[in-house]
Write a protein that holds these residues in place. Structure first.
Motif, PDB file in Angstrom:
ATOM      1  N   ALA A 296      10.343  -2.888 -37.801  1.00 42.27           N
ATOM      2  CA  ALA A 296      10.811  -2.247 -36.764  1.00 42.27           C
ATOM      3  C   ALA A 296      10.053  -2.500 -35.461  1.00 42.27           C
ATOM      4  CB  ALA A 296      10.813  -0.724 -36.937  1.00 42.27           C
TER       5      ALA A 296
ATOM      6  N   SER B 295      13.821   0.060 -41.200  1.00 40.23           N
ATOM      7  CA  SER B 295      13.755  -0.727 -39.968  1.00 40.23           C
ATOM      8  C   SER B 295      14.643  -0.305 -38.757  1.00 40.23           C
ATOM      9  CB  SER B 295      14.069  -2.096 -40.155  1.00 40.23           C
ATOM     10  OG  SER B 295      13.304  -2.862 -41.310  1.00 40.23           O
TER      11      SER B 295
ATOM     12  N   SER C 291      10.602  -4.324 -31.990  1.00 38.95           N
ATOM     13  CA  SER C 291      10.649  -3.534 -30.656  1.00 38.95           C
ATOM     14  C   SER C 291       9.519  -4.301 -29.498  1.00 38.95           C
ATOM     15  CB  SER C 291       9.990  -2.026 -30.899  1.00 38.95           C
ATOM     16  OG  SER C 291       8.776  -2.200 -31.204  1.00 38.95           O
TER      17      SER C 291
ATOM     18  N   LYS D  17      18.184  -8.429 -35.839  1.00 41.09           N
ATOM     19  CA  LYS D  17      18.633  -6.974 -35.783  1.00 41.09           C
ATOM     20  C   LYS D  17      19.965  -6.667 -36.168  1.00 41.09           C
ATOM     21  CE  LYS D  17      20.059  -4.292 -32.355  1.00 41.09           C
ATOM     22  NZ  LYS D  17      19.877  -4.153 -30.410  1.00 41.09           N
TER      23      LYS D  17
ATOM     24  N   PHE E  21      13.635   1.680 -35.519  1.00 38.37           N
ATOM     25  CA  PHE E  21      13.942   0.633 -34.462  1.00 38.37           C
ATOM     26  C   PHE E  21      14.739   1.384 -33.362  1.00 38.37           C
ATOM     27  CE2 PHE E  21      16.395  -2.110 -31.863  1.00 38.37           C
ATOM     28  CZ  PHE E  21      15.496  -2.907 -31.087  1.00 38.37           C
TER      29      PHE E  21
END
Lengths: 286, 294
Positions: free
Chosen positions: B90, B173, B94, B104, B177
């Motif tokens: 995550a 994740s 980012s 993603k 995220f």
């Protein structure tokens, strides 16, 4: 003007070698996530000899559909597929039929006990299927449902109902109260205002919730493998075990069938990805 | 402006759901507890009431203790690794590196893929003869030529854990995220003006902000992992020599292989009680930590 979002861990704050490190890690993550999935598809196009090749080949020599043909002719994948579709579609319809009025009632109408019902729905998420397995088996036996699709569909509906209600409620809550009030002033009955005002506004939410139910039920294994004993009634996930012999496993056909199972879930998921990420992320916010 | 009979309509709308939940969730829950106090097997006639006899017999049964031990190890290892991997990826996402959007959208594949398929796929990749991971390990001479993942209990368990971690970590994740991307600008700006470094940014800005999501995801994944069945069943079937038999595998086998329903019911009651106790303990612990800090 909309202000730009500042990312707290933006890549811009890193030095050159650190950026390379980030790139490598990203590549690693990409391979980790995708490789097993790639391996399924790849194996489904390999014949048995190629599957046991040393070293294993990373690209298919030719695209060969014989595993898919074998899955339908040698094994009973067509039948399993039909069973899975029947069970899943009936469950989705049943769950929607049961959950939608309840969600509407809980989200829009104030009544005694609604708060308790809401918290009870949350608690049911804690009940593991394993705990319900034995009593459900005894109960389905009593109803003469054992070894029939009814013994799957009815428990599935009950298990999916709480989540379904919780998800649908979030859509019903979003509809402004004034719209309903206006309908009532115009002389709509409660049912008319539900069907003509609410339903068109929340239908996308109901569909998205149904997709969630579909994906959950489509891959269910524990109940399906415990309550169904005749091969002709197997669902897809249980049917996969028929590819595995004591000595030899037909990996090619198994992976071809896996692709067949995975495709509907993937398509449905992609078509409603926003819903999944936003609503589910919203759901675990508390 | 009120409808007639308004007070009864909500209950009418609730009825189908209440009937389904009552018949197929609540009644079975209750029946389960009742069955655990009876002697009930498909190979015998009648189901006499036996009090705590089942519990007494099972609590001295070595099988259940080792299954509990295995379930706890299974849950702990899975949870730690999925959380670490999930949090790590995550944070990686980012950083908004180029291409993060592709990853993603792909990262939920493991989570959407039916768990049974995950089990079979990892069985294939770890297979003694055809497995690409095993082949790689052998070629790099990290393991001996006749190495197999499925001969000892510890290695079989590791194999199943790898599959399960691969399946579970994307959930962390994505949830983490999603939360990370909603950090208010002024938090970040203030921290930047203060001149925090990257590590401080995480410990003082990001982590406190994502903590609630981490906690609720951990809670959910804990429940899923504690009760996990599919992957272990498909990959090891509890073997070799019952060395990977966790509580859920034990309950299912007791009921559908040995047809000892009251035993299976008792085991599942013990299992559920244990799970609830762990959750309660964790909750109290979290509360205590919060109090000590404040």
């Amino acid at each position: 003007m909309k202000k730009l979002k500042i990312a707290p861990h933006s890549v811009k704050r890193y030095s050159k070698p650190e950026k390379t490190g980030i790139g490598l890690l990203a590549l690693l993550l990409f391979v980790l996530v995708l490789f097993p999935f790639y391996w399924i598809i790849l194996t489904s196009f390999k014949d048995t000899l190629q599957i046991y090749d040393i070293p294993p080949s990373l690209i298919p020599k030719k695209i060969d559909f014989m595993n898919y043909i074998a899955a339908f002719t040698q094994y009973k994948v067509g039948m399993f597929l039909g069973n899975s579709l029947k069970v899943t579609v009936m469950t989705v319809l049943g769950t929607t039929f049961v959950a939608t009025p309840a969600a509407y009632s809980l989200a829009r109408l104030k009544f005694k006990g609604s708060a308790q019902i809401k918290s009870f729905l949350g608690i049911t998420q804690m009940f593991p299927v394993v705990v319900l397995l034995v009593p459900l088996f005894i109960f389905c036996n009593k109803l003469n449902l054992y070894n029939s699709h009814g013994s799957l569909i009815l428990p599935y509906i009950a298990m999916q109902t709480p989540v379904s209600i919780i998800l649908q409620m979030s859509y019903f809550v979003d509809v402004p109260k004034e719209m309903e009030e206006a309908a009532v002033i115009d002389g709509c009955s409660l049912f008319q205002s539900f069907f003509y005002i609410m339903l068109p506004l929340v239908i996308s939410g109901i569909v998205a919730t149904s997709i969630y139910t579909f994906i959950q039920v489509w891959q269910e294994f524990l109940i399906a493998s415990s309550f169904i004993t005749s091969r002709d009634l197997y669902t897809l996930t249980v049917g996969l075990s028929t590819f595995k012999g004591d000595e030899l496993t037909d990996w090619g056909a198994l992976m071809a069938t896996s692709v067949i199972i995975a495709i509907p879930a993937m398509i449905l998921f992609t078509s409603s990805q926003d819903f999944f990420i936003n609503r589910l992320a919203g759901g675990v916010k508390e | 402006m009120k409808h007639r009979n308004t007070y009864i309509i909500p209950y009418v709308l609730m009825t189908p759901a209440a009937v389904m939940l009552g018949l197929f969730i609540l009644y079975p829950m209750l029946m389960n507890i009742i069955t655990s106090f009876q002697s009930y097997s498909l190979v015998q006639i009648g189901r006499p009431f036996v009090g705590f006899a089942n519990y007494k017999a099972l609590l001295t049964d070595a099988r259940i203790w080792s299954a509990i031990k295995r379930t706890i190890i299974w849950t702990l290892v899975n949870l730690c690794f999925s959380l670490a991997l999930g949090l790590g990826s995550a944070l990686l996402l980012s950083t908004r590196f180029r291409g993060n959007n592709i990853i993603k959208s792909l990262i939920l594949i493991p989570w959407i893929l039916p768990s049974v398929i995950t089990g079979y796929t990892w069985s294939l990749m770890l297979n003694e003869d055809a497995g690409i991971i095993t082949w790689l390990l052998k070629t790099l001479q990290l393991v001996s030529r006749d190495f197999s993942w499925f001969r000892t209990g510890a290695l079989s368990m590791t194999a199943a854990m790898m599959a399960n971690i691969w399946r579970a970590f994307p959930f962390f994740s994505l949830m983490i995220f999603a939360k990370l991307s909603t950090i208010p600008n002024d938090h970040v700006e203030a921290a930047l003006i203060e001149g925090v470094n990257k590590r401080q940014m995480f410990t003082y800005v990001s982590f406190p902000y994502i903590k609630p999501v981490v906690v609720s995801c951990t809670y959910l994944v804990f429940i899923w992992t504690f009760n996990a069945y599919d992957i272990i069943k498909v990959m090891t079937n509890g073997g070799p020599a019952e060395l990977t038999t966790t509580m859920s595998i034990l309950v299912q086998k007791e009921a559908f292989q040995y047809f000892s329903l009251s035993n299976a019911a008792t085991m599942s009651v013990i299992m559920f009680t244990l799970m609830t106790l762990i959750i309660l303990l964790a909750y109290l612990l979290l509360k205590l930590v919060r109090k000590v800090k404040a």
